[in-house]
Structure formats: C-alpha cells, structure tokens
Design an enzyme around this catalytic site. Structure first.
Site, short mmCIF file in Angstrom:
data_model
loop_
_atom_site.label_atom_id
_atom_site.label_comp_id
_atom_site.label_asym_id
_atom_site.label_seq_id
_atom_site.Cartn_x
_atom_site.Cartn_y
_atom_site.Cartn_z
N ASP A 150 -1.98 -12.64 -8.92
CA ASP A 150 -2.92 -12.01 -8.76
C ASP A 150 -2.91 -11.16 -10.08
O ASP A 150 -2.44 -9.60 -9.36
CB ASP A 150 -3.63 -10.93 -7.19
CG ASP A 150 -3.40 -13.00 -6.49
OD1 ASP A 150 -3.38 -13.23 -6.50
OD2 ASP A 150 -3.94 -12.24 -5.79
N LYS B 91 -10.78 -12.68 -8.43
CA LYS B 91 -10.88 -12.35 -7.05
C LYS B 91 -10.81 -11.06 -6.86
O LYS B 91 -11.55 -10.05 -7.97
CB LYS B 91 -9.04 -11.91 -7.49
CG LYS B 91 -8.57 -10.54 -6.20
CD LYS B 91 -7.32 -10.69 -5.75
CE LYS B 91 -6.99 -9.71 -4.76
NZ LYS B 91 -5.39 -9.23 -5.21
N LYS C 44 -11.87 -15.72 -5.03
CA LYS C 44 -10.66 -14.82 -3.47
C LYS C 44 -11.46 -13.22 -3.23
O LYS C 44 -11.41 -12.51 -3.87
CB LYS C 44 -9.58 -14.98 -4.83
CG LYS C 44 -8.80 -13.68 -3.23
CD LYS C 44 -7.12 -13.50 -3.84
CE LYS C 44 -6.35 -13.10 -3.03
NZ LYS C 44 -4.67 -12.97 -3.30
#
Length: 226
Positions: A96, A157, A185
């Site tokens: 991430d 994300k 996400k």
C-alpha cells in the site's frame, strides 16, 4: 435499519490492519491468528513486522500486506523504492503505497507516474496506490486515479486514515474513473458493518480496517436477528 446482506462474504474484503508503532510481536501474532481464523483477505502491518507475519501465515489464506511511504508519501522515490523492494524480499505480496501528494498538487504528473510505475515494475507485487482522497478535489482524485491505473497499480486506496477516511462518494467516483479495470480499497474509519456494506455496494473490493473482528461479529449478530 441494519441490513445483513448475507450474499456478501464480508471477510474476503477485509485487510485486517495493525498499524500501531507500539505493536509487539505478540500483537502481530494475534492479528495474524485473527486473519486466519476469520479468513480475511490479508493482514496489513508495518514493514518491520512483515517477516514475522509471513512466517506466521505461511501456506495460509491471508496475504501479507504492508505500507510504503506511510503515512505522508513525502519521501524520495529512491527511498520508497528501496522500502518496497525490501518488503517484497521479506515476503510481502501486497504494498500500500502513499503517492506523492505535493507532486499531484504541483501537476508533476510524469514524476508521479514514474514513482508508482517503478515500484510496480521492480517488485512485481500487488500495489495499492493510496490517494488520500480527503485532501483532494474531485478533479485531483480523477487525475491521480488515471495516473496510478496507467502506472500499473492493482488497486486505488482512498485513505491512510490520518486525514479522515473512506466515503461512499469517493468509492463511487473512483469506480466511475477506473471502470472496473482495477480494485478499489476503502480505508479509514470503517467501524460498523453497515458502513462496510455500503462501501462494498458502492464498488469497494477491499476494506482496510483495524476493526475486522468487530465487523464480523456485528454481521453475525444481524444474521441471528434476521
């Protein structure tokens, strides 16, 4: 009123997260145990804990995710690349990565593209580009999303959780921009099963939360009531 949505396997969406600088090896062991028990998609821990999590989850379903350039993204590309490569060498299969927000604000799109693409190419792992949507205009979200898709990110994300969290509107916007080409996400502030289900229905394919166990227990309570 709460709705159970039994057709949604909530656990498979959850990146079970422990991003606490005070986390001990025992805490990492606990979060990995929970991820295996509830069959979450992954555990997400700081890079320093990746090797332990990989050993604990060897040949088990949950993947090991870590954060890169967290939480600001304001590191040099070389530092982020090294951090990502080391994490991958230690066994993390999901990264991430916080994008460089100052570059986005300055319109340095080529630099932003090269940084994300470089990490994707060098590691060969699943990269989730963290946009920090609460700090961006809708136009900036769209630009960032398009750059990260083109650079090879597997997910967008929404947030680190340090500046607010995921919203249904942001998930819907990212879904419209990406047209289901990559995952989304939703992360930050997800503490109720209703909120989690709303985000999934809006288009989220993963949920980043440290409340994964609570969400599953809330879901089970709803199903018992129904």
């Amino acid at each position: 009123m709460a709705v159970a949505h039994p057709e949604i396997d909530l656990a498979q969406f959850i990146d079970h997260t422990l991003l606490n600088s005070l986390a001990t090896p025992d805490a990492i062991e606990q979060v990995c145990y929970e991820a295996e028990r509830f069959r979450f998609a992954s555990v997400c821990v700081y890079p320093i804990h990746v090797r332990q999590a990989v050993n604990l989850l060897h040949q088990k379903q949950p993947r090991v995710c870590t954060v890169i350039g967290f939480p600001t993204g304001a590191m040099t590309s070389a530092v982020k690349l090294y951090e990502a490569q080391e994490a991958a060498e230690n066994g993390a299969t999901e990264l991430d990565v916080v994008i460089n927000l100052s570059w986005l604000k300055e319109g340095k799109t080529n630099e932003l593209y090269r940084e994300v693409a470089g990490i994707c190419e060098a590691t060969g792992q699943t990269v989730k580009a963290i946009l920090e949507t609460t700090l961006l205009s809708d136009a900036e979200k769209q630009v960032a999303a398009e750059i990260c898709v083109d650079a090879g990110a597997a997910f967008l994300k929404t947030s680190t959780g340090w500046h607010g969290g995921a919203t249904v509107a942001d998930v819907q916007l990212l879904k419209a921009v990406t047209r289901d080409r990559i995952g989304i996400k939703a992360s930050g502030g997800i503490r109720s099963v209703n909120q989690a289900l709303e985000l999934i229905i809006a288009g989220a394919t993963r949920l980043g939360t440290s409340y994964g166990v609570d969400l599953i227990r809330q879901r089970d309570t709803l199903e018992e009531v129904d």
